[in-house]
Structure formats: C-alpha cells, structure tokens
Write an enzyme that holds these catalytic residues in place. Sequence first.
Site, PDB file in Angstrom:
ATOM      1  N   LEU A   1       0.832  -1.210   0.000  1.00  0.00           N
ATOM      2  CA  LEU A   1       0.000   0.000   0.000  1.00  0.00           C
ATOM      3  C   LEU A   1       0.862   1.253   0.000  1.00  0.00           C
ATOM      4  O   LEU A   1       1.855   1.343   0.722  1.00  0.00           O
ATOM      5  CB  LEU A   1      -0.926   0.009   1.222  1.00  0.00           C
ATOM      6  CG  LEU A   1      -1.860  -1.208   1.347  1.00  0.00           C
ATOM      7  CD1 LEU A   1      -2.808  -1.008   2.534  1.00  0.00           C
ATOM      8  CD2 LEU A   1      -2.651  -1.448   0.070  1.00  0.00           C
TER       9      LEU A   1
ATOM     10  N   GLY B   1       1.045  -5.180   1.460  1.00  0.00           N
ATOM     11  CA  GLY B   1       0.017  -5.311   0.432  1.00  0.00           C
ATOM     12  C   GLY B   1       0.497  -6.049  -0.806  1.00  0.00           C
ATOM     13  O   GLY B   1      -0.306  -6.708  -1.489  1.00  0.00           O
TER      14      GLY B   1
ATOM     15  N   ASN C   1       4.395  -7.551   6.781  1.00  0.00           N
ATOM     16  CA  ASN C   1       5.253  -6.937   7.797  1.00  0.00           C
ATOM     17  C   ASN C   1       4.662  -5.667   8.396  1.00  0.00           C
ATOM     18  O   ASN C   1       5.387  -4.843   8.961  1.00  0.00           O
ATOM     19  CB  ASN C   1       6.620  -6.630   7.181  1.00  0.00           C
ATOM     20  CG  ASN C   1       6.514  -5.612   6.055  1.00  0.00           C
ATOM     21  OD1 ASN C   1       5.547  -5.648   5.305  1.00  0.00           O
ATOM     22  ND2 ASN C   1       7.484  -4.722   5.948  1.00  0.00           N
ATOM     23  N   GLU C   2       3.339  -5.520   8.291  1.00  0.00           N
ATOM     24  CA  GLU C   2       2.696  -4.300   8.780  1.00  0.00           C
ATOM     25  C   GLU C   2       3.104  -3.931  10.197  1.00  0.00           C
ATOM     26  O   GLU C   2       3.300  -2.751  10.516  1.00  0.00           O
ATOM     27  CB  GLU C   2       1.157  -4.436   8.703  1.00  0.00           C
ATOM     28  CG  GLU C   2       0.554  -4.226   7.326  1.00  0.00           C
ATOM     29  CD  GLU C   2       0.670  -5.446   6.416  1.00  0.00           C
ATOM     30  OE1 GLU C   2       1.323  -6.434   6.819  1.00  0.00           O
ATOM     31  OE2 GLU C   2       0.135  -5.403   5.301  1.00  0.00           O
TER      32      GLU C   2
END
Lengths: 310, 310, 310
Positions: free
Chosen positions: C116, C161, C185-186
């Site tokens: 994202l 994303g 890995n957010e």
Amino acid sequence: MAAAPTLARRIVRPGVLPLCSRPQAWGRAARMSPGLPRAPGLLLAQRRTFSNDKVLVELDEGSGIATMKFKSPPVNSLSLDFLTEFCISLEKLENDRGCRGVIFTSAIPKIFSSGLDITEMCGKSTEHYGEFWRAVQETWLRLYGSSMVTVAAINGSSPAGGCLLALSCDYRIMAENPKFSIGLNEAQLGIVAPFWFKDTFVNVVGHRVAERSLQLGCLHSAPEAHRIGLVDELVPEEKLRDKAAAVVAQWLALPDHARQLTKSMMRKSVLDRLVAHREEDIQNFISFITKESIQKSLRMYMEMLKKKKS
Amino acid sequence: MAAAPTLARRIVRPGVLPLCSRPQAWGRAARMSPGLPRAPGLLLAQRRTFSNDKVLVELDEGSGIATMKFKSPPVNSLSLDFLTEFCISLEKLENDRGCRGVIFTSAIPKIFSSGLDITEMCGKSTEHYGEFWRAVQETWLRLYGSSMVTVAAINGSSPAGGCLLALSCDYRIMAENPKFSIGLNEAQLGIVAPFWFKDTFVNVVGHRVAERSLQLGCLHSAPEAHRIGLVDELVPEEKLRDKAAAVVAQWLALPDHARQLTKSMMRKSVLDRLVAHREEDIQNFISFITKESIQKSLRMYMEMLKKKKS
Amino acid sequence: MAAAPTLARRIVRPGVLPLCSRPQAWGRAARMSPGLPRAPGLLLAQRRTFSNDKVLVELDEGSGIATMKFKSPPVNSLSLDFLTEFCISLEKLENDRGCRGVIFTSAIPKIFSSGLDITEMCGKSTEHYGEFWRAVQETWLRLYGSSMVTVAAINGSSPAGGCLLALSCDYRIMAENPKFSIGLNEAQLGIVAPFWFKDTFVNVVGHRVAERSLQLGCLHSAPEAHRIGLVDELVPEEKLRDKAAAVVAQWLALPDHARQLTKSMMRKSVLDRLVAHREEDIQNFISFITKESIQKSLRMYMEMLKKKKS
C-alpha cells in the site's frame, strides 16, 4: 453419536429388506457384556463373521476388532446397494458391545474403492438421485461420527468417494505401492466435491493443501499422499493388516469414554454442518446432477470407461 | 484485553486475602513511567523481585522482561492456590508499565508443571469444583489473552494443564532432553480436555495433529514435540534462559501497540468462545467430575502415584 | 462471483474517468466466443495487449492466458490509481471469455510490489482514506474471488500489500533469489494487517505460522517463504515466466465450471466476512489511520525512505 441419529433402515429402499443376503452368525443373543465371564461354550467361537453382497465382516472377539472387507467387483464402487449394506454393517458393529474398533480394507486387488457409482448418477429419476445422495450422506455421518476406532487399510487406489471413506477414519495406512493413488479428484470429472467432503479433507491436510488438491482434482500417489498428510503411514502391502491391527490396539488402549468424547469434540462442528443442511444439500445435488451438461459429461466418462475395459 | 476482563480477585476464595505471603519489593510507588528519566537513586535497583508461595517473579528493569518461576514442590501441580497466585502475579505484571514480556519456567528440576492438581478434583464439594474450574479458566483467559510477550522456557516435563500453560504463550522453547515430554494427555486418565484446551492446541499444531494427539492422550518427547510444532525450538537446558530472553527481546523490538492488536486479532475468536460459555463450561466440568466412575478412576490414579512415590 | 459483485467503477473517483490512458487494442467487438471458428483475419492477432498508467496486460489468445505486468515506478506501490487500474484490468479479463488465466508479475527489477502506498495514508482527508480503503478491499475481493486461474510470478520483493496480492492468487512462484523477501510486515510499521489479510494468510500457511509471522512483522527470504508454505515453488528468475505459464496451463486442464465452484467453496466464507463488514472495516481503518500517533510514525517512516533514496 447425536450427529448421526438416523437408523440405517431410513436409507433402505422400500421393499428391498432385508439386505443381508447371507445367514448371520451373529445376533443379539450371542452378544456378551464386557466384563462378564465368557460362557465356556463360546470359547471356540472367537471369530464371528457376517456378510452381505457387498461387504464381509469378521469380528475378532478376543481383541474386539472387526475387519470390514469391501467385496463388490470389479472396483468396489459405492452404489446405493453398497452404501446401504455398509451402513447396516457399521450400525451392527456400533451396537455390538463386543466390538470397539474396525479396520476397513478391500477384498479386491489393487483397488480400495473407486468412489461413488456413476451409474447411480446418470439417466435416473430425481427420486433416485435423492435417495442415493441421502445414502452417501448417511455413510459419511455414520463413519465420521463413529464411536469406534476406525482405521483404513488402503490396499489399492482410492479416488473420490473412496478417498472420503479413508478420510473419515481415525487413521489411514496405505500400501507403499507408488502405482496406488488416492485423492478427491471430482473436479477432473467436471463435478464438485460437496462441502462436507471438503471439510473432512481440510481437517486432515489443512486449508492450503486441500484448496490446491481439490481444484486440480489431484490423485496423489501413495508416497505423495503420505508427504501431504493425506495418509498417516505407508507399509509394504503384506504388512498392512498387521499394522492396522496394531494401530487399532494402540487406540483401544485408551479409555473408550474419554476417547469417544474427544473424537466427538474434534468432529462435531463439521458433522453438525451437514445435519443442519441435509435436505438443502440433497436438493443441491439433484439440481446439479440433472443438468444436461453434467449428464453429458458423465455419459462420456462412462463410455470411456467401457472402452478402456474392452 | 477485553477477553479477560475479570480481576484476579474474582477467583480469590473469600477470607483468604491477601495471597502473597512474602513481602513485596515492588509496589505502585516504585513504578516508573517509561520514557521518563530514571531517578539516580534507583539505578542499582535494576532487578525487582516478588514472590508468593507458588511463584517467584523477577523483573529486569533494563529490558522490561520478567521471569516467573514455578516453585510448588514436588511437581508444580496447578492447585487452586497455584492458579490464584499465578493470576495475581500475572495481573501485577500486566499492569506494570515497566514490564513488557514474561518468561515462564520452573524452579524445580525435570518438571515444568504436572498440570491440574488431581486432589482438587477428587472428593471435594461441588462448590469447590466450581471455584477450581473458574480459576483454571481465568488462568487461561489471562495468559492466552495477555498483552505482554509470553515465552515458555520448558525445562522439564509438562503434561496436561502444564502443556496448556506452554501452549498459551507466544513462543515455546524446550530443553532438548528426550526424557522430557509434553502433551495434552487427559484421555489417558479417562478425562477429556475441554474445548478451549482443544482450540488452543489446534491453533498451534493444526486440526489433524491435535485430533490424533488428543485421542491418544499423547505425551510427546521433546524431539517429537518439536517435529509436530508443539514447541518452536529445542536448546540445551543450560542455554534455555538466554535463548528465552533473546526471543522476548526479538518480539519486543516490534511496536507494542501493533503487536498487541495483532495478537488479539489472532486469538480473539477462541477467547470469546469461552467467555460466552463460561458458566456452562463450569457446569459441564462439575457434572463430569462428580460422576462416580470418574471419581473412581481419579482415586485409582492417585493411589498409583502414591505407590510410585514411596 | 457473488462475493465481489460491485463494479470497478464503484471505486473510481468521480471525474477521473476513464482511467485507461492508452489506446486499447481490445474491446468487446474483438471478443470471440470460444468454440466458434476463428475469423481468418484475426489469425495474426494472437497476442492482444492493453495498458494504462500502472499495468500492462498481454493476452495470449491461443492459450487464453493473460499476463498482467505492474509498471508503476519506482516500486509498484499500491496507490489509489494503481488499485483502480488493477481492478478495471482484472474486470476486463474476467469478462473476456477468451481469457481463463492470469499471471501477475512486475515490469520493475527486484520488486514485485512494495504494498500500500503510504502517501495515500498520510496527511489526507477522511474521505480520501475511505475511498482508498474501499479500493484496497475491492482489489482483494476481485482477486481472491476471481473465477480465473491466478498465478503470482514473484520476481522481486513483496512486502505487506504486495504480499497480499500474491497470497490472493491460486499459486505462487518466486524467483529463488535469497535477497528477495515477502511477508505481511505491517507490524514493523506500527500498523495492523486487517482481519481479511490475516484470514487470507491463515488459509495459506495455517494459524500458527501466521500468528508468529504477523506479530513479528516478518519479511521472509525466498527460501524461508518456500519452507513455510508462503510460496509454492522457487525457480531461477529467468525461468519464472515459463514456469508460471506451465502452472496456469496445468490448472486450465480442469473443466472451468468444476474448478471455479471448488475455488468458490474454499474461499467463500472468508470473502463473505469482509462483504458483511465492509463499511465497518472502512470506519475502523479511518479511525486507526487518523490517530496522531499513527500519522506520526508513518511520517517518520516516509522521511526514512526519502533519506534512504537520496
């Protein structure tokens, strides 16, 4: 088990009773309560057998382990007759306090079971399809929900419905012959495994393996089936029966009550899903199978099988 | 965490407060806000400890990592006292902003925890069973739902409830001693692990491994536990503590808020299931444990243990 | 598929139509019914292409396999524009009866997609955040629910994303370059993957691997991604496209109807969960992303990226 409350006779076709075509050595009168001293006259009767057209059952009274052999040539296909007799035999064992575990295997070389009988799904009446599908459901509900220890001794190939029988047991041992294959290959025939086949499969191999295998209609060779966890163990074919008996004995070493409650806890939600949607699932099957495109592809498949045979 | 909203004092038996029988070095006054400069006079107080009869807690203020050692001879069995003190200690750490991670280990050689204390389940009143079971639930709700990083440093065998403690952590490291075993072996005692033990187990090892292991009441040796994913890592026993500290530090490198929300997302549905059925689960336990057959088998098991000891 | 019923234009920003900035070689007029004889004049037009600012699509008419190449420098970040054009292109393929499978890959060296676009989540209006998040949802609903065979040919790193795009395909092949990494890995950025990212991940790698990987915000190297089942296969980068084409062809050998119904059965419950909670999920995103602490940490992350670049 509450999940499979109906009696086998619910699926018996009217006018075709009784289904057991051979004399039964084994009735209520012969049943013994466990724990009671065995009557001396019965000491020699350590192996009771009964049989019908489709399956042969032997119960070893010493161990409490029965063996159910599929004997419906040429390929143990799951016809309405087969399923009915399977259910009646299973119910008989389930109600027999002398029986605590069952080994399922084939009396026919190279094939465990070829799965649902296509002739039952092709060119028949809507009523017939409904009756057939109810028998398929009943078979799974009884086997997956059985309170006995159930072990599949897979001594041949086992596609589609044959694979489902194996998946519904507690443990799967397969002959380590790379020519034998097993899998839910319905997609290859242009049909779709119902959601409860899928649920049973996911419970064994996990979501990812099931997703890929179902979409590709995979038939896994024995070594591959072992690698993905579809079968628990491979043994040389000549050791299959002994290994299966040893596994059942291992499971029977646990207290029945605790083992049965645990099994029920693990399987209940999946069993309940079909019980709650049973009629809907039958209607789905009927409306799917009566599609002209599906009938056509099944007819073509049957033609192909006939040519292959001759 | 919303899933475990009750306070530890809810499970404290009336009239038995306070439970911490030794002086506590560590109260609210000593707590420091993270980020604020540390008062010079506290520079030497880098290790705070508190203790009660059953557990010893050391908090390393530099790292924010606490170690909770089980010290209830002979086998760290999970008695009502143990569970109550465990919950109170865990709550204290949870509320301490200086603590972000906990290592659980045993102060007793060769045993991590032997699981639920059978004497609490045998020959007691219905009220006692209810109180005990509520404490077992509370322990799991708090530990499985902890917002801290939790690591089990399993330095001995860990059957049944001891295995549940380990399963409820974020990470499991076990001493690579093949004599140490771990598993939910309830079925071997004729009892059944409750659904939330099962849910926790399935979340770690998957449905198939759980189904087989629970039905057989398996105690897995350390190497086997590692192979099936029940523990994440094996290390020589002398390196267990260092390894555990390194793992907690690795997890603490992530922003707390994101890590906690992620953990909650993964575990919420399973925690909620018990919260929604808590009273029903207590009633189930009581009606099961008060069965004469179960009481009898527990008495026999205790006799066996006593003989073994002497 | 019922699960993704909305049209791509629902996510198009008002006044920004049409999004395809280059002439399209391929419209409804050019579509052929499969099975009908091909018009002689079209024999040479075996490869149709269309393109917009963000993706390039080539359809091989002989095989029915399209390739969608991401071409949004520098790192194929998933901006609102990218997502909108992705959705429109995917819808076009979905509606084209000549297309049955899609390969997703990158036209930019070393990166598949960076996930994202953080500039869409930083310093913008609430309306913008809502519109952006709806586009993210739409992308996933369309891709995870696609009736076509979808294969990710992951020829570079693929965090967050970007990893979701890959996870949403039917099959993942990655270049066996240990420098390439992939993962959700957010958490490392202080944000939390939404529940449907998590559901998609769990369906691929199972609960335990997902729980650990999400909490640690792991970026797995290609070999590790393969080991944990996050990607299905590693091949040398120069063989990636051929391998992907071979895999699509293998999947297309199955009857479309059966394969599509099977895929839908496997994914429906997870798709339905977002459809049922879509507006709530948007509101959650908005209230999370507008937190000052989150905005601050995203700004810091962007600063860091800028410095790294220069």
